[in-house]
Write a protein that holds these residues in place. Structure first.
Motif, short mmCIF file in Angstrom:
data_model
loop_
_atom_site.label_atom_id
_atom_site.label_comp_id
_atom_site.label_asym_id
_atom_site.label_seq_id
_atom_site.Cartn_x
_atom_site.Cartn_y
_atom_site.Cartn_z
N TYR A 255 0.68 -1.36 0.05
CA TYR A 255 0.05 -0.08 0.02
C TYR A 255 0.78 1.31 -0.01
O TYR A 255 0.71 2.14 -0.75
CB TYR A 255 -0.83 -0.23 0.99
CG TYR A 255 -1.75 1.20 1.42
CD1 TYR A 255 -2.81 1.46 0.57
CD2 TYR A 255 -1.44 2.31 2.33
CE1 TYR A 255 -3.65 2.36 0.49
CE2 TYR A 255 -2.20 3.40 2.25
CZ TYR A 255 -3.09 3.54 1.33
OH TYR A 255 -4.11 4.75 1.56
N THR A 262 -5.79 -2.65 -6.35
CA THR A 262 -6.74 -1.66 -6.05
C THR A 262 -8.34 -2.19 -6.00
O THR A 262 -9.12 -1.92 -5.34
CB THR A 262 -6.79 -0.46 -7.15
OG1 THR A 262 -7.07 -1.23 -8.46
CG2 THR A 262 -5.71 0.32 -7.04
N THR A 265 -8.56 -3.45 -2.20
CA THR A 265 -8.06 -2.49 -1.13
C THR A 265 -8.98 -2.77 -0.02
O THR A 265 -9.94 -2.89 0.17
CB THR A 265 -8.39 -1.24 -1.77
OG1 THR A 265 -7.61 -0.92 -2.84
CG2 THR A 265 -7.88 -0.06 -0.60
N GLN A 267 -10.03 -1.38 2.92
CA GLN A 267 -10.60 0.02 3.22
C GLN A 267 -10.70 0.37 4.67
O GLN A 267 -10.05 1.15 5.21
CB GLN A 267 -12.22 0.43 2.65
CG GLN A 267 -12.21 0.27 0.85
CD GLN A 267 -11.74 1.48 0.74
OE1 GLN A 267 -11.28 2.50 1.18
NE2 GLN A 267 -11.25 1.31 -0.73
N LEU A 268 -10.99 -0.92 5.52
CA LEU A 268 -11.05 -0.67 6.93
C LEU A 268 -9.74 -0.62 7.80
O LEU A 268 -9.28 -0.37 8.61
CB LEU A 268 -11.81 -1.70 7.65
CG LEU A 268 -13.51 -1.64 7.22
CD1 LEU A 268 -14.35 -2.71 8.06
CD2 LEU A 268 -13.90 -0.46 7.54
N LEU A 270 -7.14 1.00 6.10
CA LEU A 270 -6.35 2.13 5.62
C LEU A 270 -5.92 3.23 6.56
O LEU A 270 -4.69 3.65 6.23
CB LEU A 270 -7.13 2.86 4.31
CG LEU A 270 -7.29 1.74 3.16
CD1 LEU A 270 -7.78 2.76 1.84
CD2 LEU A 270 -6.29 1.12 2.63
N ASP A 281 -12.41 4.17 14.06
CA ASP A 281 -11.63 3.20 12.93
C ASP A 281 -11.30 1.90 13.58
O ASP A 281 -11.43 0.76 13.06
CB ASP A 281 -10.55 3.78 12.46
CG ASP A 281 -10.79 5.20 11.74
OD1 ASP A 281 -11.69 5.08 10.90
OD2 ASP A 281 -9.82 6.08 11.72
N TYR A 293 -10.36 -9.89 4.63
CA TYR A 293 -9.15 -9.32 3.53
C TYR A 293 -8.21 -10.30 3.19
O TYR A 293 -7.73 -10.54 1.92
CB TYR A 293 -8.54 -8.26 4.33
CG TYR A 293 -9.48 -6.71 4.66
CD1 TYR A 293 -10.54 -6.58 3.52
CD2 TYR A 293 -9.46 -6.07 5.64
CE1 TYR A 293 -11.38 -5.45 3.49
CE2 TYR A 293 -10.26 -4.93 5.78
CZ TYR A 293 -11.08 -4.76 4.58
OH TYR A 293 -11.84 -3.50 5.04
#
Length: 442
Positions: A255, A262, A265, A267-268, A270, A281, A293
């Motif tokens: 990343y 992509t 990705t 998201q959680l 990042l 978060d 993931y």
């Protein structure tokens, strides 16, 4: 009001305060159902599927029993007499219930990669106005959330309450030893909880145990020692932690270098890759989120991320071998051979040490001071456990554990299995054999 929860360790867990029931029903506490208590250990002990939730309510129950015993047998008669003031009950129960609420997914590995601190996050969950937990605690009093947090942070003024939750023999350790022993199927963690609770008593300096219960306390110390050696430090569990560590490290690296696919990705994750996360978060994460993931990463175009994800999900642990300070000089050569065999040694090798101090007498010079176990004699005087127990004296201050070098199982392949790399594999195996790096596991 009184409600009960069925429990395989304590039979019933008695909920006797509305605030405890309300805390259990908060979204932050319910998240603990989705975080395993033992992380990767279920790769070794297949039934170790219990959660931080089950452990937390167990710690609450032991603390409730301690409060009951103290109030029945040692209630305070006058201020500062060192006996139990039952006004402390609610803060003790809430701290016991919430002591692990800040744990993240695969907690210790996650902390290492993303530099989080579950104890600091626990305090934030308790004191932040954005959490349901804080709203429940604040209904007790405006300062109650901070009081509960201070128990977990070990700054609360009453040492009896602090030591119930955090000491060398506390409700937290007693529950996880019994619970982990039960769910792993390893009987090393069993000890006589009933007897220990019966000889436990409050005094001005905290909590002590009547000397008549010394053997039950000894049994607890030995049980803890055995669980660390046989369960918590098991080389297969540590191998899976290494793979998990490297998997997250590789994803973070990709990343940061704009080479993470992509279409998958995470998201959680990042905010954690960017080191810019907040409490909201953090509370979105659990074991299932990370596992999802990992499933996606099995389709990654990056061969290392792809392979590590498959190794983790499909239980393909690395092999490991013990090494010492004398044989550590061989490790660079072994890493080089792993590289030559086609494996990036940054991701397919690791050193890992796991050590535990089974019992430590108080040492004022120590950087990490521990609350020693005090036994009360019939005349009311206190003696430190290791001064009267030959068994505990034998392991006091003695660190136990080992250092291991982890590497791909393929490096142990026979020459007829990998013709093209046979010389490299043979040389690797000879280094292990002739270099006296021994005790191969997994």
């Amino acid at each position: 009001m009184e409600k009960v929860l069925r429990d395989p360790i304590h039979n019933y867990i008695f909920i006797q305060h509305q605030v405890i029931l309300d805390l259990i029903n908060t979204r932050e506490f319910q998240r603990l159902r989705r975080v395993r208590q033992l992380g990767t250990s279920n790769s070794t002990f297949h039934s170790a599927e219990h959660s931080r939730f089950t452990h937390s309510v167990g710690v609450y129950e032991i603390t409730r029993q301690i409060c009951d015993l103290f109030q029945r047998n040692y209630p305070t008669k006058k201020p500062n007499d060192g006996l139990w003031d039952d006004h402390e009950r609610l803060v003790a129960l809430c701290a016991a219930l919430l002591h692990d609420i800040g744990h993240g997914p695969y907690s210790h590995t996650f902390e290492h990669i993303f530099h989080t601190d579950h104890e600091a996050i626990t305090a934030s969950i308790l004191t932040s106005p954005i959490t349901e937990v804080n709203h429940v605690l604040s209904r007790v009093s405006p300062t109650f959330a901070q009081e509960v947090a201070s128990v977990i942070q070990k700054t609360y003024p009453n040492p009896q309450v602090v030591q119930m939750i955090s000491s060398q023999i506390d409700a937290d350790r007693m529950d996880y030893l019994l619970r982990d022993s039960y769910f792993t199927g390893a009987n090393y963690g069993t000890f006589d909880l009933t007897r220990i609770l019966r000889v436990m008593r409050p005094y001005k300096g905290g909590i002590t145990f009547h000397i008549s219960g010394m053997h039950a306390v000894e049994d607890y110390i030995v049980s803890r020692f055995q669980m660390y050696q046989q369960v918590y430090f098991h080389p297969v569990s540590r191998s899976m932690e290494v793979i998990l560590n490297h998997l997250l490290k590789r994803a973070k690296f990709l990343y940061e270098n704009n080479t993470l696919d992509t279409e998958i990705t995470p998201q959680l994750l990042l905010p954690f890759f960017e080191n810019n996360f907040d409490l909201t978060d953090y509370l979105k994460l659990d074991d299932g989120v990370l596992t999802t993931y990992f499933i996606h990463w099995c389709d990654s175009s990056d061969k290392i991320l792809n392979n590590l994800a498959k190794r983790f999900l499909n239980r393909k642990p690395l092999k490991s071998v013990r090494f010492s300070s004398e044989t550590a000089v061989l490790l660079p050569k072994l890493r080089l051979l792993v590289d030559k065999a086609g494996y990036n040694s940054d991701y397919y090798t690791a050193t890992n040490d796991s050590y535990d101090l089974p019992y430590d007498a108080y040492d004022p010079a120590s950087k990490k001071q521990r609350t020693q176990i005090e036994l009360m004699q019939d005349d009311g005087t206190l003696v430190e456990l290791s001064t009267v127990s030959n068994l505990v004296a034998a392991i006091t201050g003695k660190v136990s554990g080992d250092k291991r070098f982890f590497f791909p199982k393929e490096m142990l392949a026979k020459s007829n299995q990998v013709e093209v790399f046979a010389p490299i594999y043979h040389e690797f195996q000879q280094y292990i054999k002739n270099g006296h790096i021994n005790s191969l596991n997994n």
